[in-house]
Structure formats: C-alpha cells, structure tokens
Design a protein around this motif. Structure first.
Motif, mmCIF file in Angstrom:
data_model
loop_
_atom_site.group_PDB
_atom_site.id
_atom_site.type_symbol
_atom_site.label_atom_id
_atom_site.label_comp_id
_atom_site.label_asym_id
_atom_site.label_seq_id
_atom_site.Cartn_x
_atom_site.Cartn_y
_atom_site.Cartn_z
ATOM 1 N N TRP A 146 0.815 -1.212 0.000
ATOM 2 C CA TRP A 146 0.000 0.000 0.000
ATOM 3 C C TRP A 146 0.853 1.268 0.000
ATOM 4 C CZ3 TRP A 146 -4.269 -1.719 3.996
ATOM 5 C CH2 TRP A 146 -5.164 -2.576 3.335
ATOM 6 N N ASN B 108 1.888 1.815 -3.447
ATOM 7 C CA ASN B 108 0.717 2.117 -4.266
ATOM 8 C C ASN B 108 0.688 3.594 -4.664
ATOM 9 O OD1 ASN B 108 -1.574 0.768 -5.386
ATOM 10 N ND2 ASN B 108 -2.901 1.896 -4.000
ATOM 11 N N ARG C 234 -9.634 2.800 -12.684
ATOM 12 C CA ARG C 234 -9.099 1.976 -11.603
ATOM 13 C C ARG C 234 -10.149 1.007 -11.066
ATOM 14 N NH1 ARG C 234 -9.462 0.327 -6.736
ATOM 15 N NH2 ARG C 234 -8.169 0.967 -4.994
ATOM 16 N N SER D 68 0.099 10.148 1.131
ATOM 17 C CA SER D 68 -0.074 8.883 1.850
ATOM 18 C C SER D 68 -0.272 9.121 3.338
ATOM 19 C CB SER D 68 1.137 7.962 1.615
ATOM 20 O OG SER D 68 2.298 8.461 2.267
ATOM 21 N N TYR E 262 -0.364 -2.348 -11.243
ATOM 22 C CA TYR E 262 0.056 -2.501 -9.843
ATOM 23 C C TYR E 262 -1.096 -2.189 -8.897
ATOM 24 C CZ TYR E 262 2.640 -2.012 -5.497
ATOM 25 O OH TYR E 262 3.067 -2.170 -4.202
ATOM 26 N N ILE E 263 -1.788 -1.077 -9.141
ATOM 27 C CA ILE E 263 -2.876 -0.658 -8.254
ATOM 28 C C ILE E 263 -3.960 -1.722 -8.182
ATOM 29 C CG2 ILE E 263 -4.745 1.028 -7.984
ATOM 30 C CD1 ILE E 263 -2.771 3.069 -9.298
ATOM 31 N N GLY F 87 -2.055 -3.670 -5.251
ATOM 32 C CA GLY F 87 -2.609 -2.777 -4.259
ATOM 33 C C GLY F 87 -3.992 -3.170 -3.785
ATOM 34 N N THR F 88 -4.860 -3.575 -4.746
ATOM 35 C CA THR F 88 -6.246 -3.868 -4.388
ATOM 36 C C THR F 88 -6.476 -5.349 -4.112
ATOM 37 O OG1 THR F 88 -7.029 -1.990 -5.703
ATOM 38 C CG2 THR F 88 -8.647 -3.671 -5.131
ATOM 39 N N ARG G 274 -7.356 -0.830 -0.531
ATOM 40 C CA ARG G 274 -6.843 0.096 -1.534
ATOM 41 C C ARG G 274 -7.328 -0.254 -2.925
ATOM 42 N NH1 ARG G 274 -5.299 4.449 1.236
ATOM 43 N NH2 ARG G 274 -4.185 3.845 3.077
#
Length: 311
Positions: free
Chosen positions: A19, A22, A42, A93, A220-221, A225-226, A311
């Motif tokens: 995260w 991220n 996203r 962040s 990546y996200i 990340g998710t 995320r």
C-alpha cells in the motif's frame, strides 16, 4: 501490534509495503491519465470481472452503494485531484490517514459510539498534526491539495461507516462489489470536467513507450494494491482482533514518504515530518483506544469505528 503469529505479522508488513508503494503507482499513472478518468478506470477494470464471476453479497443495497460512493467515488476523486494539483506523493499517503480520526468522530456523531479519553486525545493530536502540515504547506506551496486530500480522508470515513452498517460476513466480496459502484459516477464527472475525449485518448496512447509506465501503475494498483493487498488484509482481519491489525495501516505513510523520497526525490520539510509523526501517533490512539460498546446496529452487530482499509 499483537498479531497471533509471526506469519501474520509478516503478512501485515507485506500489506504495508504494497500500500505504501501504491502511491508511487498512482503518481506514475496520473502523469498520463486525467485524474477523474483514471479513478473511474481503476475501478472499472475490477468491476467488469466482478459482475461476471463474483456472486453479489447478501447486504442491503443502500450500504453497498454508500460504501462505493464514500470509499470509491469521494476518496479517489479527491485524492487523485489533489495529487494532480500538486500534492506530494509521500505527503498524500500521510494526510489520507485522516480517515482514521474522521471515522471515529463520525461514528460518535452518526452511530452513537462512545469515545474514550484516549480516542479523544488521539483525535486532538491528529488534528494538531494536520494543522502543522497545512501551516507548513501554506508557507511553501498551495494549500488546496492538502484540503482536497483531507476531503478524500473524510469520504473514506463515510465509506467506512457504510461498510460497517452492511455488517457482512463476506467482507472480501463486499469490497469487490463496492468496486461496481464508482465507475459510472466517476466517468460522468470526467465527462463533465475533463471532456469526452481526454481519458480515452490517454487509453489509446497507453500502449506507447510514453504510456507504458502509466499502464504498469494501473496494473500494480489493481493487482497488488487492491486484490493482493486487500485480500491479505481481509484475511488478517478475519482471524485476528481488529485492534491488532488496524495499527499496521498507520505504517503505510512511512513507506509512502520514504519511497517518494528515494524515487521521486520529494524531500519533506522538518516541520512536515514532525506533523506526520504527530498524525500517526494521534490516528493510532484514535483507532485503538478502548471504549465502551456502542449502541447495537440492526441485526445485533456493534459498529466499530476502526477503519476498514482497502486500496
């Protein structure tokens, strides 16, 4: 952070790293995609397979929609707008962790949850830290990105409350179906603000050498990340006390600030770092401070103010 096993501690730290990094992926993607369109994209790439392959959770639609509007639409519209307007990646962040004290305050106001003295002190500390960061930014750069990031944290807090009211025994499925809510509102916002062609033009050029880093950021996200990060987090929350898991989210800004410092050469001021430390201490106290049980929610569930981080 009293997790039951060493494995779970390592998994918690893995989520922190995923995260924290991220935010670098977001920064990379926003260099190519318009912010509101990217927020829609996203969620869209997750929503399509979810609708096709994941059964809908058995929760009231109003809480699922509320979760999606707060966590998905509000949080990411404001966050991506803030970062596009100049909010430093590492600082974003950190300021986003305002969701923790916001959640506690909203829980007290809207769900009649009782606050302990430790939680009140934590909220005061967090607000003091945010004020210090805002004062520092006002003297070095525009204050608007900080305000937008705080609005992102507030939106996340509203999403947390809707998620708690859903009171589902299938949190991962709820999180996935939450992703179905944001794409259409965010696409409408993108159409109104960014125009009909900006986002799709960015998609068309994302396969070029200039656009590939943004495509890698989006990948990546969505994947790490998710799906991976939130999947591990959900598993940890399901088998450990929430108070043992939630504080790990407060380590995310440390990774985010350090990564932005190393990769993007964003060097925060001493005052901003001091504010960051105060915010993390205050948010930690606000999340983990003991309090008496709140009034039961429908179905006998007791709503908790601890943020449900995904995320």
């Amino acid at each position: 952070m009293n997790l039951v096993t060493t494995r779970d501690r390592l998994l918690g730290l893995t989520v922190v790293v995923l995260w924290g990094l991220n935010f670098l992926a977001i920064r990379t993607a926003l260099d190519h995609f318009p912010p509101f369109f990217f927020a829609a994209l996203r969620f869209l790439v997750i929503a399509v397979p979810v609708v096709l392959f994941v059964p809908r959770p058995n929760v009231p639609a109003r809480w699922l929609i509320g979760y999606g509007l707060g966590f998905g639409v509000g949080q990411f519209a404001f966050l991506f707008w803030a970062m596009d307007a100049g909010m430093p990646t590492g600082l974003a962040s950190l300021v986003l962790q305002s969701s923790a004290p916001f959640t506690v305050v909203l829980g007290a106001l809207l769900l009649r949850e009782r606050l302990s003295a430790v939680q009140v002190a934590g909220i005061v500390f967090a607000v003091a830290g945010m004020t210090l960061i805002g004062w520092d930014r006002a003297h070095h750069a525009a204050l608007l990105p900080v305000v937008l990031t705080l609005l992102a944290g507030l939106s996340w807090a509203f999403g947390n409350l809707a998620n708690r009211r859903a009171a589902s025994a299938e949190p991962m499925r709820v999180m996935l179906w939450m992703c179905v809510v944001p794409p259409l509102p965010l696409l409408a916002l993108s159409l109104a603000v960014e125009g009909p062609g900006a986002g799709w033009d960015a998609v068309a050029t994302s396969w070029t050498p200039a656009g590939l880093p943004a495509l890698a950021g989006l990948t990546y996200i969505v994947l790490l990340g998710t799906l991976v990060g939130s999947g591990i987090w959900t598993a940890l929350m399901s088998r450990n006390p929430a108070g043992s898991v939630a504080p790990f989210s407060l380590l995310v800004p440390i990774v985010g600030i350090a990564a932005a410092w190393i990769v993007l050469h964003e060097q925060p001021s001493v005052l901003a770092l001091l504010g960051a430390a105060i915010v993390i201490v205050g948010a930690g106290a606000a999340v983990t401070g003991t309090h008496r049980p709140a009034a039961p929610a429908p179905g006998g569930q007791v709503a908790s103010p601890a943020p449900v981080v995904s995320r």
